[in-house]
Design a protein around this motif. Sequence first.
Motif, PDB file in Angstrom:
ATOM      1  N   GLU A 101       0.850  -1.196   0.000  1.00  0.00           N
ATOM      2  CA  GLU A 101       0.000   0.000   0.000  1.00  0.00           C
ATOM      3  C   GLU A 101       0.878   1.235   0.000  1.00  0.00           C
ATOM      4  OE1 GLU A 101      -3.241   0.114   2.760  1.00  0.00           O
ATOM      5  OE2 GLU A 101      -3.976  -1.849   2.098  1.00  0.00           O
ATOM      6  N   VAL A 102       0.446   2.229  -0.767  1.00  0.00           N
ATOM      7  CA  VAL A 102       1.169   3.492  -0.871  1.00  0.00           C
ATOM      8  C   VAL A 102       0.206   4.645  -0.642  1.00  0.00           C
ATOM      9  CG1 VAL A 102       2.922   2.553  -2.430  1.00  0.00           C
ATOM     10  CG2 VAL A 102       0.881   3.623  -3.380  1.00  0.00           C
ATOM     11  N   ALA A 103       0.756   5.822  -0.356  1.00  0.00           N
ATOM     12  CA  ALA A 103      -0.068   6.999  -0.082  1.00  0.00           C
ATOM     13  C   ALA A 103      -0.607   7.647  -1.353  1.00  0.00           C
ATOM     14  CB  ALA A 103       0.742   8.028   0.720  1.00  0.00           C
ATOM     15  N   ALA A 104       0.089   7.468  -2.466  1.00  0.00           N
ATOM     16  CA  ALA A 104      -0.315   8.096  -3.726  1.00  0.00           C
ATOM     17  C   ALA A 104      -1.647   7.525  -4.220  1.00  0.00           C
ATOM     18  CB  ALA A 104       0.760   7.878  -4.788  1.00  0.00           C
ATOM     19  N   ALA A 105      -2.401   8.373  -4.921  1.00  0.00           N
ATOM     20  CA  ALA A 105      -3.690   7.972  -5.490  1.00  0.00           C
ATOM     21  C   ALA A 105      -3.487   7.014  -6.667  1.00  0.00           C
ATOM     22  CB  ALA A 105      -4.458   9.202  -5.960  1.00  0.00           C
ATOM     23  N   PRO A 106      -4.462   6.139  -6.933  1.00  0.00           N
ATOM     24  CA  PRO A 106      -4.340   5.202  -8.053  1.00  0.00           C
ATOM     25  C   PRO A 106      -4.026   5.881  -9.388  1.00  0.00           C
ATOM     26  CG  PRO A 106      -6.203   4.583  -6.688  1.00  0.00           C
ATOM     27  CD  PRO A 106      -5.698   5.913  -6.171  1.00  0.00           C
ATOM     28  N   GLU A 107      -4.619   7.031  -9.639  1.00  0.00           N
ATOM     29  CA  GLU A 107      -4.392   7.727 -10.914  1.00  0.00           C
ATOM     30  C   GLU A 107      -2.920   8.107 -11.084  1.00  0.00           C
ATOM     31  OE1 GLU A 107      -8.545   7.870  -9.719  1.00  0.00           O
ATOM     32  OE2 GLU A 107      -6.756   8.549  -8.664  1.00  0.00           O
ATOM     33  N   ALA A 164      -6.779   2.667 -17.164  1.00  0.00           N
ATOM     34  CA  ALA A 164      -6.578   3.618 -16.065  1.00  0.00           C
ATOM     35  C   ALA A 164      -7.802   3.658 -15.168  1.00  0.00           C
ATOM     36  CB  ALA A 164      -6.305   5.009 -16.631  1.00  0.00           C
ATOM     37  N   PRO A 165      -7.608   3.774 -13.874  1.00  0.00           N
ATOM     38  CA  PRO A 165      -6.356   3.608 -13.129  1.00  0.00           C
ATOM     39  C   PRO A 165      -6.269   2.236 -12.472  1.00  0.00           C
ATOM     40  CG  PRO A 165      -7.943   4.663 -11.696  1.00  0.00           C
ATOM     41  CD  PRO A 165      -8.663   4.311 -12.999  1.00  0.00           C
ATOM     42  N   GLY A 222      -8.082   3.513   1.263  1.00  0.00           N
ATOM     43  CA  GLY A 222      -8.188   4.776   1.985  1.00  0.00           C
ATOM     44  C   GLY A 222      -7.984   5.906   0.993  1.00  0.00           C
ATOM     45  N   THR A 223      -7.027   6.785   1.289  1.00  0.00           N
ATOM     46  CA  THR A 223      -6.717   7.872   0.348  1.00  0.00           C
ATOM     47  C   THR A 223      -5.571   7.501  -0.580  1.00  0.00           C
ATOM     48  OG1 THR A 223      -5.208   8.883   1.942  1.00  0.00           O
ATOM     49  CG2 THR A 223      -7.513   9.646   1.965  1.00  0.00           C
ATOM     50  N   GLY A 224      -5.033   6.293  -0.431  1.00  0.00           N
ATOM     51  CA  GLY A 224      -3.908   5.844  -1.248  1.00  0.00           C
ATOM     52  C   GLY A 224      -4.283   4.717  -2.193  1.00  0.00           C
ATOM     53  N   THR A 225      -3.326   3.836  -2.424  1.00  0.00           N
ATOM     54  CA  THR A 225      -3.487   2.767  -3.406  1.00  0.00           C
ATOM     55  C   THR A 225      -2.909   1.461  -2.886  1.00  0.00           C
ATOM     56  OG1 THR A 225      -3.193   4.389  -5.175  1.00  0.00           O
ATOM     57  CG2 THR A 225      -2.947   2.074  -5.794  1.00  0.00           C
ATOM     58  N   ARG A 226      -3.630   0.386  -3.139  1.00  0.00           N
ATOM     59  CA  ARG A 226      -3.091  -0.963  -2.915  1.00  0.00           C
ATOM     60  C   ARG A 226      -2.550  -1.418  -4.266  1.00  0.00           C
ATOM     61  NH1 ARG A 226      -5.297  -6.356  -3.325  1.00  0.00           N
ATOM     62  NH2 ARG A 226      -4.215  -7.715  -1.880  1.00  0.00           N
ATOM     63  N   VAL A 227      -1.250  -1.654  -4.316  1.00  0.00           N
ATOM     64  CA  VAL A 227      -0.561  -2.061  -5.541  1.00  0.00           C
ATOM     65  C   VAL A 227      -0.280  -3.556  -5.450  1.00  0.00           C
ATOM     66  CG1 VAL A 227       1.479  -1.730  -6.990  1.00  0.00           C
ATOM     67  CG2 VAL A 227       0.555   0.205  -5.672  1.00  0.00           C
ATOM     68  N   ARG A 228      -0.765  -4.300  -6.440  1.00  0.00           N
ATOM     69  CA  ARG A 228      -0.477  -5.736  -6.502  1.00  0.00           C
ATOM     70  C   ARG A 228       0.174  -6.035  -7.845  1.00  0.00           C
ATOM     71  NH1 ARG A 228      -5.402  -9.341  -6.775  1.00  0.00           N
ATOM     72  NH2 ARG A 228      -5.033  -9.251  -9.011  1.00  0.00           N
ATOM     73  N   MET A 229       1.353  -6.632  -7.764  1.00  0.00           N
ATOM     74  CA  MET A 229       2.066  -7.007  -8.977  1.00  0.00           C
ATOM     75  C   MET A 229       2.161  -8.516  -9.039  1.00  0.00           C
ATOM     76  SD  MET A 229       5.852  -6.042 -10.303  1.00  0.00           S
ATOM     77  CE  MET A 229       6.254  -6.314 -12.018  1.00  0.00           C
ATOM     78  N   THR A 230       1.800  -9.068 -10.197  1.00  0.00           N
ATOM     79  CA  THR A 230       1.888 -10.509 -10.415  1.00  0.00           C
ATOM     80  C   THR A 230       2.839 -10.780 -11.565  1.00  0.00           C
ATOM     81  OG1 THR A 230      -0.404 -10.804  -9.690  1.00  0.00           O
ATOM     82  CG2 THR A 230       0.585 -12.605 -10.966  1.00  0.00           C
ATOM     83  N   PHE A 231       3.809 -11.651 -11.303  1.00  0.00           N
ATOM     84  CA  PHE A 231       4.676 -12.193 -12.338  1.00  0.00           C
ATOM     85  C   PHE A 231       4.104 -13.560 -12.692  1.00  0.00           C
ATOM     86  CE2 PHE A 231       7.420  -9.328 -10.069  1.00  0.00           C
ATOM     87  CZ  PHE A 231       8.294  -8.814 -11.003  1.00  0.00           C
ATOM     88  N   ALA A 232       3.661 -13.742 -13.913  1.00  0.00           N
ATOM     89  CA  ALA A 232       3.143 -15.026 -14.399  1.00  0.00           C
ATOM     90  C   ALA A 232       4.191 -15.591 -15.348  1.00  0.00           C
ATOM     91  CB  ALA A 232       1.816 -14.819 -15.109  1.00  0.00           C
ATOM     92  N   LEU A 233       4.725 -16.772 -14.995  1.00  0.00           N
ATOM     93  CA  LEU A 233       5.918 -17.268 -15.681  1.00  0.00           C
ATOM     94  C   LEU A 233       5.813 -18.733 -16.061  1.00  0.00           C
ATOM     95  CD1 LEU A 233       8.144 -15.769 -12.895  1.00  0.00           C
ATOM     96  CD2 LEU A 233       8.024 -14.846 -15.212  1.00  0.00           C
ATOM     97  N   ASP A 234       6.479 -19.093 -17.147  1.00  0.00           N
ATOM     98  CA  ASP A 234       6.650 -20.491 -17.512  1.00  0.00           C
ATOM     99  C   ASP A 234       8.004 -20.611 -18.195  1.00  0.00           C
ATOM    100  OD1 ASP A 234       6.224 -23.184 -17.850  1.00  0.00           O
ATOM    101  OD2 ASP A 234       4.941 -22.953 -19.612  1.00  0.00           O
ATOM    102  N   GLU A 252       1.632  -8.170 -14.406  1.00  0.00           N
ATOM    103  CA  GLU A 252       0.386  -7.417 -14.265  1.00  0.00           C
ATOM    104  C   GLU A 252       0.445  -6.579 -12.988  1.00  0.00           C
ATOM    105  OE1 GLU A 252      -4.167  -8.720 -14.463  1.00  0.00           O
ATOM    106  OE2 GLU A 252      -3.197  -9.209 -12.543  1.00  0.00           O
ATOM    107  N   TRP A 253       0.144  -5.303 -13.118  1.00  0.00           N
ATOM    108  CA  TRP A 253       0.027  -4.385 -11.988  1.00  0.00           C
ATOM    109  C   TRP A 253      -1.459  -4.067 -11.817  1.00  0.00           C
ATOM    110  CZ3 TRP A 253       4.401  -2.026  -9.576  1.00  0.00           C
ATOM    111  CH2 TRP A 253       5.628  -2.305 -10.176  1.00  0.00           C
ATOM    112  N   ARG A 254      -2.003  -4.368 -10.646  1.00  0.00           N
ATOM    113  CA  ARG A 254      -3.394  -4.036 -10.333  1.00  0.00           C
ATOM    114  C   ARG A 254      -3.400  -2.986  -9.243  1.00  0.00           C
ATOM    115  NH1 ARG A 254      -7.755  -6.015 -12.885  1.00  0.00           N
ATOM    116  NH2 ARG A 254      -7.210  -7.806 -14.166  1.00  0.00           N
ATOM    117  N   LEU A 255      -4.190  -1.949  -9.439  1.00  0.00           N
ATOM    118  CA  LEU A 255      -4.265  -0.835  -8.509  1.00  0.00           C
ATOM    119  C   LEU A 255      -5.688  -0.720  -7.983  1.00  0.00           C
ATOM    120  CD1 LEU A 255      -2.354   1.738 -10.757  1.00  0.00           C
ATOM    121  CD2 LEU A 255      -1.384   0.121  -9.100  1.00  0.00           C
ATOM    122  N   ALA A 256      -5.814  -0.560  -6.674  1.00  0.00           N
ATOM    123  CA  ALA A 256      -7.133  -0.414  -6.057  1.00  0.00           C
ATOM    124  C   ALA A 256      -7.051   0.658  -4.980  1.00  0.00           C
ATOM    125  CB  ALA A 256      -7.585  -1.737  -5.445  1.00  0.00           C
ATOM    126  N   PRO A 257      -8.112   1.457  -4.839  1.00  0.00           N
ATOM    127  CA  PRO A 257      -8.111   2.451  -3.765  1.00  0.00           C
ATOM    128  C   PRO A 257      -7.937   1.767  -2.404  1.00  0.00           C
ATOM    129  CG  PRO A 257      -9.946   2.821  -5.275  1.00  0.00           C
ATOM    130  CD  PRO A 257      -9.346   1.492  -5.626  1.00  0.00           C
TER     131      PRO A 257
END
Length: 154
Positions: free
Chosen positions: A25-31, A80-81, A109-121, A102-107
């Motif tokens: 989670e980060v303080a910056a907004a998803p946008e 976006a976003p 609070g006032t920041g963003t939950r950042v989820r990054m997935t590496f899908a590999l084979d 894949e980077w998924r961003l979700a609000p």
Amino acid sequence: MAHRLRPEGLDFVGSAPVRLVFTREVAAAPEAVFRALAQDVPGWPEWFSAVSSARPTEGGREVRLRGGTRFEESVLVAKAPEVYAYRVDVTNTPGARAWIEEWRLAPAGTGTRVRMTFALDGTTAFRLVCRLVRPGVGRAFRDAVTALDRRLAG
């Protein structure tokens, strides 16, 4: 030597033999986070220390990591976003056969939950190495997202 990978679609993110998923989670907004990911590709080295250079290309990106790893990527989704995802089409990573990030961003609070997935084979050795480097990749992700948040706050 660079080689072409299998051209998987976005559904590969959920079905890949190896999935590395990291969240912060980060303080910056998803946008603001989305703009940094998708629209300021040349700015990636300023906050993601593993990246030595990044430049947009027709329909994708060309990325070089410190240590010499190279990627030619196609952007699969830039909604976006909420989501930014790209497929590695060509790399010099030995044993890789398919790769989507894949980077998924979700609000959050006032920041963003950042989820990054590496899908590999890849080869058995590649899949094993991916699992072994998970802690280091997770640390790199956390450090990068923290640096991005500081950059966006500045």
